[in-house]
Scaffold this active site. Structure first.
Site, short mmCIF file in Angstrom:
data_model
loop_
_atom_site.label_atom_id
_atom_site.label_comp_id
_atom_site.label_asym_id
_atom_site.label_seq_id
_atom_site.Cartn_x
_atom_site.Cartn_y
_atom_site.Cartn_z
N SER A 11 0.84 -1.19 0.00
CA SER A 11 0.00 0.00 0.00
C SER A 11 0.88 1.24 0.00
O SER A 11 1.64 1.49 0.95
CB SER A 11 -0.90 0.00 1.23
N HIS A 36 -1.07 -0.92 -4.41
CA HIS A 36 -2.38 -0.57 -3.85
C HIS A 36 -2.40 0.93 -3.54
O HIS A 36 -1.58 1.43 -2.76
CB HIS A 36 -2.58 -1.40 -2.58
N ASP A 38 -4.50 3.99 -2.02
CA ASP A 38 -5.60 4.31 -1.12
C ASP A 38 -6.06 5.75 -1.32
O ASP A 38 -5.35 6.69 -0.95
CB ASP A 38 -5.15 4.12 0.34
N MET A 71 -11.90 5.05 -1.20
CA MET A 71 -12.63 5.25 0.06
C MET A 71 -13.26 6.63 0.00
O MET A 71 -12.88 7.55 0.74
CB MET A 71 -11.67 5.10 1.26
N ASP A 178 -7.31 -6.33 3.48
CA ASP A 178 -6.65 -5.03 3.63
C ASP A 178 -6.74 -4.52 5.07
O ASP A 178 -7.84 -4.27 5.57
CB ASP A 178 -7.33 -4.04 2.67
C1 DX5 Z 1 -6.66 1.61 5.24
C2 DX5 Z 1 -6.14 1.33 3.87
C3 DX5 Z 1 -5.09 0.29 3.82
C4 DX5 Z 1 -3.84 0.66 4.57
C5 DX5 Z 1 -3.17 -0.60 5.04
O1 DX5 Z 1 -7.75 2.46 5.16
O2 DX5 Z 1 -7.18 0.89 3.01
O3 DX5 Z 1 -4.77 -0.09 2.49
O4 DX5 Z 1 -2.93 1.39 3.81
O5 DX5 Z 1 -2.11 -0.26 5.85
P1 DX5 Z 1 -1.52 -1.28 6.90
O6 DX5 Z 1 -1.03 -2.47 6.13
O7 DX5 Z 1 -0.46 -0.51 7.57
O8 DX5 Z 1 -2.66 -1.67 7.83
ZN ZN Z 2 -6.62 0.04 1.05
#
Ligand code: DX5
Ligand code: ZN
Length: 220
Positions: A11, A36, A38, A71, A178
């Site tokens: 991510s 990925h 976000d 999101m 995720d």
């Molecule tokens: C959270 C995001 C994730 C996040 C994961 O809202 O959708 O993709 O970046 O990060 P880690 O792996 O640190 O939980």
């Molecule tokens: Zn994510």
């Protein structure tokens, strides 16, 4: 038949934004399968990240699959922009889409793979009516909004339930998980039925990201 290798999607949220290109090269070198991205709007989730402009820059630095996790409220407004920016896969939140079926068809009509994500409190049964239309389900194992949160264990049962549901409705469906993925819980998540692991902290903040990627992918 050998087991399918676990897909790894670092991510970008946890990457070094002062040197994104170096972070992306690191992900490539570590054998990442997707990048990925976000995208947060400060409305659907209590945080703001980046838009299509950054996705385009990421796409210019890499040939990896760009996996964009929206999101955002009313994502239909921006789906085309993110696909034009180079997203190969677009995942929207079920909770943000009043006309989810229409949104999925819209993503596919623009040539991208379509994914739906659900929050920890949303049951997998709500995915049933659209499961056959999907390429990907992104199960949240933290409440979306931030990297570095603790894995919510209830996600494991949801992965298993979704794995059972896809056997009947869509065996090709990819299950991605995720949030809070670590070297310790990765094998549990994969054993429950996950095909792809999203990892921010566990990859980019690892002392040795290349070794961490191998462990997350179950290669050692
Ligand atoms: C959270 C995001 C994730 C996040 C994961 O809202 O959708 O993709 O970046 O990060 P880690 O792996 O640190 O939980
Ligand atoms: Zn994510």
């Amino acid at each position: 038949m050998p087991a399918k290798p676990t897909l790894l999607a670092p991510s970008i949220l946890s990457a070094d934004f002062t040197n994104l290109k170096v972070s992306i090269e690191l992900a490539e070198k570590a054998g990442a399968d997707w990048l990925h991205c976000d995208v947060m709007d400060g409305v659907f989730v209590p945080n703001i990240t980046f838009g299509p402009f950054i996705v385009q820059a990421i796409n210019q630095c890499s040939d990896l699959i760009i996996d964009t996790h929206l999101m955002i409220t009313d994502p239909d407004r921006f789906i085309e922009d993110f696909i034009k920016a180079g997203s190969d896969q677009i995942t929207v939140h079920l909770e943000a889409c009043p006309h989810l079926h229409r949104t999925i068809q819209f993503i596919k009509s623009l040539g991208a793979k379509a994914g739906v994500s659900i929050n920890p409190a949303t049951p997998v049964s709500l995915l049933e009516p659209v499961l056959a239309d999907l390429d990907l389900v992104l199960l949240m194992s933290v409440n979306p909004g931030f990297g570095g949160q603790k894995f919510i264990h209830g996600a494991v049962r949801k992965i298993a339930a979704l794995d059972a549901m896809r056997m009947e409705l869509n065996p090709e469906l990819v299950i991605a998980v995720d949030g809070g993925i670590t070297e310790e819980n990765a094998s549990l998540v994969v054993a429950a039925g996950a095909d792809a692991l999203i990892a921010g902290t566990a990859f980019f903040r690892a002392p040795d990201p290349i070794a961490a990627a191998r462990k997350l992918k179950g290669l050692e």
